[in-house]
Design an enzyme around this catalytic site. Structure first.
Site, PDB file in Angstrom:
ATOM      1  N   GLU A  15     -88.516  25.767   3.649  1.00 18.14           N
ATOM      2  CA  GLU A  15     -87.527  25.175   4.555  1.00 18.14           C
ATOM      3  C   GLU A  15     -88.103  23.942   5.231  1.00 18.14           C
ATOM      4  O   GLU A  15     -89.312  23.812   5.348  1.00 18.14           O
ATOM      5  CB  GLU A  15     -87.169  26.176   5.666  1.00 18.14           C
TER       6      GLU A  15
ATOM      7  N   LYS B 228     -89.213  21.896   8.397  1.00 22.15           N
ATOM      8  CA  LYS B 228     -89.671  22.275   9.737  1.00 22.15           C
ATOM      9  C   LYS B 228     -89.109  21.243  10.713  1.00 22.15           C
ATOM     10  O   LYS B 228     -89.632  20.136  10.836  1.00 22.15           O
ATOM     11  CB  LYS B 228     -91.193  22.328   9.800  1.00 22.15           C
TER      12      LYS B 228
ATOM     13  N   ASP C  71     -88.252  19.162  13.879  1.00 23.08           N
ATOM     14  CA  ASP C  71     -89.095  18.810  15.014  1.00 23.08           C
ATOM     15  C   ASP C  71     -88.217  18.624  16.244  1.00 23.08           C
ATOM     16  O   ASP C  71     -87.761  17.521  16.542  1.00 23.08           O
ATOM     17  CB  ASP C  71     -89.859  17.516  14.692  1.00 23.08           C
TER      18      ASP C  71
ATOM     19  N   TYR D 193     -82.378  29.265  11.617  1.00 24.89           N
ATOM     20  CA  TYR D 193     -83.233  29.618  10.477  1.00 24.89           C
ATOM     21  C   TYR D 193     -83.770  31.050  10.497  1.00 24.89           C
ATOM     22  O   TYR D 193     -84.540  31.428   9.632  1.00 24.89           O
ATOM     23  CB  TYR D 193     -84.414  28.655  10.362  1.00 24.89           C
TER      24      TYR D 193
ATOM     25  N   LYS E 268     -98.033  21.196   7.593  1.00 22.83           N
ATOM     26  CA  LYS E 268     -97.740  20.008   8.409  1.00 22.83           C
ATOM     27  C   LYS E 268     -98.029  18.736   7.607  1.00 22.83           C
ATOM     28  O   LYS E 268     -99.062  18.634   6.954  1.00 22.83           O
ATOM     29  CB  LYS E 268     -98.606  20.017   9.681  1.00 22.83           C
TER      30      LYS E 268
ATOM     31  N   CYS F 166    -126.455  17.540  30.816  1.00 20.50           N
ATOM     32  CA  CYS F 166    -125.075  17.782  31.237  1.00 20.50           C
ATOM     33  C   CYS F 166    -124.641  16.684  32.223  1.00 20.50           C
ATOM     34  O   CYS F 166    -125.346  16.452  33.213  1.00 20.50           O
ATOM     35  CB  CYS F 166    -124.970  19.163  31.888  1.00 20.50           C
TER      36      CYS F 166
ATOM     37  N   CYS G  19    -124.061  18.624  35.805  1.00 20.47           N
ATOM     38  CA  CYS G  19    -125.095  19.285  36.612  1.00 20.47           C
ATOM     39  C   CYS G  19    -126.502  18.848  36.230  1.00 20.47           C
ATOM     40  O   CYS G  19    -127.474  19.242  36.865  1.00 20.47           O
ATOM     41  CB  CYS G  19    -124.965  20.804  36.507  1.00 20.47           C
TER      42      CYS G  19
ATOM     43  N   CYS H  41    -123.874  23.305  27.804  1.00 17.46           N
ATOM     44  CA  CYS H  41    -124.659  23.274  29.023  1.00 17.46           C
ATOM     45  C   CYS H  41    -124.955  24.733  29.350  1.00 17.46           C
ATOM     46  O   CYS H  41    -124.034  25.525  29.556  1.00 17.46           O
ATOM     47  CB  CYS H  41    -123.858  22.632  30.156  1.00 17.46           C
TER      48      CYS H  41
ATOM     49  N   CYS I 290    -123.043  25.236  37.088  1.00 21.20           N
ATOM     50  CA  CYS I 290    -122.442  23.962  36.664  1.00 21.20           C
ATOM     51  C   CYS I 290    -120.976  23.942  37.134  1.00 21.20           C
ATOM     52  O   CYS I 290    -120.179  24.788  36.709  1.00 21.20           O
ATOM     53  CB  CYS I 290    -122.561  23.865  35.151  1.00 21.20           C
TER      54      CYS I 290
HETATM   55  S1  IVH Z   1     -89.453  30.211  11.607  1.00 18.47           S
HETATM   56  C1  IVH Z   1     -91.284  34.083  13.246  1.00 18.47           C
HETATM   57  N1  IVH Z   1     -88.352  28.100  10.486  1.00 18.47           N
HETATM   58  O1  IVH Z   1     -91.529  25.702  14.413  1.00 18.47           O
HETATM   59  C2  IVH Z   1     -90.799  32.821  12.607  1.00 18.47           C
HETATM   60  N2  IVH Z   1     -89.457  27.791  12.571  1.00 18.47           N
HETATM   61  O2  IVH Z   1     -94.404  26.228  14.830  1.00 18.47           O
HETATM   62  C3  IVH Z   1     -90.483  31.781  13.579  1.00 18.47           C
HETATM   63  N3  IVH Z   1     -89.384  25.498  13.429  1.00 18.47           N
HETATM   64  O3  IVH Z   1     -91.241  27.924  17.107  1.00 18.47           O
HETATM   65  C4  IVH Z   1     -90.175  30.428  13.184  1.00 18.47           C
HETATM   66  N4  IVH Z   1     -88.215  24.631  11.777  1.00 18.47           N
HETATM   67  O4  IVH Z   1     -89.452  26.101  16.824  1.00 18.47           O
HETATM   68  C5  IVH Z   1     -89.061  28.564  11.529  1.00 18.47           C
HETATM   69  N5  IVH Z   1     -87.312  26.335   9.382  1.00 18.47           N
HETATM   70  C6  IVH Z   1     -88.005  26.796  10.431  1.00 18.47           C
HETATM   71  C7  IVH Z   1     -88.390  25.953  11.500  1.00 18.47           C
HETATM   72  C8  IVH Z   1     -89.139  26.499  12.551  1.00 18.47           C
HETATM   73  C9  IVH Z   1     -88.799  24.392  12.940  1.00 18.47           C
HETATM   74  C10 IVH Z   1     -90.163  25.551  14.695  1.00 18.47           C
HETATM   75  C11 IVH Z   1     -89.814  26.686  15.618  1.00 18.47           C
HETATM   76  C12 IVH Z   1     -91.085  27.457  15.808  1.00 18.47           C
HETATM   77  C13 IVH Z   1     -92.113  26.452  15.448  1.00 18.47           C
HETATM   78  C14 IVH Z   1     -93.378  27.123  14.970  1.00 18.47           C
END
Ligand code: IVH
Length: 664
Positions: free
Chosen positions: A111, A113, A115, A223, A310, A402, A405, A420, A426
């Site tokens: 899927e 991700k 942002d 999702y 990522k 350090c 300190c 340290c 410290c």
């Molecule tokens: S699944 C237990 N699916 O990414 C599973 N998260 O770094 C929970 N996010 O807190 C998340 N797109 O805010 C899932 N397709 C996607 C997502 C997604 C964005 C975000 C979400 C989560 C964060 C985790």
């Protein structure tokens, strides 16, 4: 009047359908003008006959004049985050871990991700009830009034497809077009622009006036549904059902049969993401089968059946002006670069992490150099290389003493960081330890913060965590910015911390490598501080998840007489240093080590683990000759069975287990 009621119902239903067509399907069937006319009629009827207004009325989408207060609410299910991977090898490692556990190759759902800002929405009997932000994962802010204004989020859904009550998770996003327009307006009005759509989204959903939020044109993709009350046994199917029920679900999710297909998806979107109308920062990879998800389970913070990949971060170049050295709570020294300010991924960067001495030496980073700066998964950007040295520059000499300190720094074998060693004298280490001690997940002394700790320390009221319990109102009131009430709150929350459970006290002590989960394991294994402090290295390593490094750190901690003195003082003050046993159900499994594997029909895996412990047994996570029973459920892998047979471990079923703990 029946006809008015009927007309209101009809308009509500039709307008909700049109909203869905427009905002979810992007396929409007009427013109905006026709929509506005119908909405106008509904507003008029609702004003005249408020008794007929429906809970899912589309007129709420414009926001209301009630100012938001955002009460804090507890999530029914924790809002977890995802583990991150940054390269293909890390993803292969994730895949291999899964194969090892499942003993078969799973299907994955890939899927986008998104942002933005995550949200948890509760529906009851097909109606939207509440929307809560992620917060700290356990508790978030109730932002219902604001979320209702997001037109792609259904106010009512087809109740036949889902259960009576459920929570669904999604990501609120601000499309680029909306973001650009918003920033133009802000600049025109002399307001500072938002750094990126993510910040603009989180800012928007926390606005006090929901009518303003309505103007922000936010969107939401769903999702994940909690509790899995869906007629599906896998994630991909569940997404389709959610789509059918009326939720906006990404059309870009893909079912992949193997890791190569996952990589194809990642490569495709790494390029294509630049053509999407919103930001994504990676790909989420989830094991498709719910049964397999259950076997893989969760760690304290993330599911083991999903991971985020990522995308490579954006890079810019700038000049390194100077290097500061920061001292953390454990004494670890972090070199921090001061940079010529530069714009990176929407924010202005002035400082960046340099990690440690090796990193500086390997990259040969020198003051005056032009360097590459990157924003990775962490909030703090880092220097990842140099473009060129400044003429006449000299190699960077890491500090020997350090900066706080003056103590001579040490570097332990196998450690990347300098330390340290003067932990008891410290200043940043002393303050850092106290800050950690009072933090929410530790002793939760919430009426104090970083500033109060510094103030008390500088006024010589506290020099270690045990001194907190010697404080009195009279000692605090004379300090600047303190009053009777604030002093009273501080004393009360210190007093309340005496009832914090032993595992959290152990975490609060700030022993190196003893995080929340390890502290829990240790507390339950040794039951009290005396036994823990006398434990040998072998005894420590015998505990699940405790390795050599942690064991050595614990032994070192208890070898320091200063620590022993602090613990004695805490004990005298009434801090809790033993596990108050939960009521045991029986001793039927006393001294028995049981490993569980597979899925069960009558109990969840967590329930079974709990039952084992409540009946005096020990649930272990890896099989060995010391294991007494293998409690085998469905889908148990053949190699686990084979290993159990080889070691002569008795294999029992869920039914056998029930008989073992029953009263007859
Ligand atoms: S699944 C237990 N699916 O990414 C599973 N998260 O770094 C929970 N996010 O807190 C998340 N797109 O805010 C899932 N397709 C996607 C997502 C997604 C964005 C975000 C979400 C989560 C964060 C985790």
């Amino acid at each position: 009047m029946e006809s008015v009621k009927f007309r209101i119902e009809q308009l509500t239903r039709e307008l909700n359908q049109h909203n869905y067509n427009y905002y979810v399907l992007s396929e409007p069937v009427i013109t905006d003008f026709e929509f506005d006319k119908m909405l106008e009629e509904l507003v008029k009827l609702e004003t005249e006959y408020p008794q007929y207004k429906l809970g899912d009325s589309p007129t709420q989408r414009v926001g209301s004049d009630i100012s938001n207060k955002f009460e804090t609410v507890e999530h029914q299910y924790q809002m977890l985050s995802l583990g991150n991977t940054y390269n293909e090898q890390e993803l292969r490692d994730f895949h291999n871990r899964i194969i090892k556990e499942l003993e078969t190759e799973p299907e994955y759902v890939c899927e986008l991700k998104f942002d933005g800002a995550s949200i948890s929405v509760t529906y009851e009997n097909g109606k939207f009830v509440r929307a809560v932000t992620r917060g700290d994962g356990t508790r978030g802010d109730n932002v219902t009034e604001n979320i209702i204004t997001i037109r792609s989020i259904p106010l009512s859904i087809d109740p036949k497809l889902v259960s009576d009550k459920f929570e669904i998770r999604g990501e609120i996003i601000m499309p680029h077009s909306v973001f650009d327009e918003l920033n133009q307006i802000r600049e025109r009005n002399g307001e500072s622009p938002f750094a990126n759509p993510r910040n603009a989204t989180s800012g928007s959903i926390k606005m006090i006036d929901s009518r303003e939020v309505a103007k922000r044109n936010l969107d939401c993709y769903f999702y994940y549904m909690m509790g899995r009350n869906l007629p599906a046994d896998n994630h991909f199917e569940s997404l389709n059902i959610l789509k059918k029920a009326g939720f906006k679900v990404s059309e870009h999710s893909k079912l992949c049969n193997n890791l190569d297909q996952v990589f194809d998806y990642i490569h495709y979107w790494d390029k294509e993401r630049h053509n999407l109308p919103y930001d994504i920062d990676g790909i989420v990879i989830k094991v498709n089968s719910f049964k397999m998800q259950e076997i893989l389970d969760f760690t304290a913070k993330t599911p083991r059946w999903a991971i985020a990949y990522k995308f490579k971060a954006e890079q810019v170049t700038t000049k390194l002006i100077s290097i500061d050295y920061q001292v953390g709570r454990t004494g670890a020294i972090t070199p921090v670069a001061n940079l010529e300010p530069v714009q990176l991924a929407g924010t202005i960067v002035k400082r960046a992490s340099l990690h440690n001495a090796d990193q500086i030496a390997i990259l040969d980073i020198r003051i005056g150099d032009t360097v590459f700066v990157e924003k990775g998964g962490e909030i703090i950007p880092k220097i990842v290389g140099i473009v060129q040295h400044q003429q006449g520059s000299t190699p960077t000499q890491f500090i020997d003493n350090c900066p706080e300190c003056g103590a001579k720094l040490i570097r332990l074998e196998g450690e990347a960081k300098h330390f340290c060693p003067n932990s008891n004298n410290c200043p940043p280490q002393i303050k850092g330890k106290i800050e950690h001690f009072i933090s929410r997940k530790a002793m939760n002394i919430d009426s104090m913060g970083e500033e109060t700790v510094a103030q008390f320390y500088e006024n010589k009221l506290i020099n270690n965590v045990a001194d907190l319990y010697k404080l009195s109102k009279d000692m605090i009131i004379p300090l600047e910015r303190m009053a009777e009430k604030s002093a009273e709150n501080i004393i009360n929350s210190i007093e309340n911390s005496k009832s914090v459970s032993f595992d959290r006290v152990l975490f609060a002590l700030g022993i190196r490598y003893v995080g929340e989960t390890v502290a829990k394991k240790l507390a339950y294994a040794f039951k009290n501080i005396e036994k823990l402090s006398n434990a040998t290295k072998d005894e420590l390593i015998a505990v699940d998840e405790i390795g050599e490094r942690i064991a050595e750190s614990i032994i070192d901690y208890f070898a320091d007489t200063n620590n022993i003195r602090i613990i004695a003082n805490l004990m005298n003050a009434g801090v809790n240093f033993e596990i108050v046993e939960e009521q045991k159900l029986s001793e039927k499994l006393k001294n028995l080590s049981i490993i569980i594997s597979g899925t069960f029909s009558k109990h969840s895996r967590d329930e079974i683990k709990d039952l084992i412990e409540k009946h005096g047994g020990k649930n272990v996570s890896s099989i060995s000759k010391n294991t007494d029973f293998l409690l085998a459920g469905d889908n148990i892998g053949p190699s686990k069975l084979e290993k159990a047979n080889k070691l002569g471990i008795k294999i029992i079923s869920e039914e056998d287990f029930e008989n073992m703990i029953s009263n007859f």
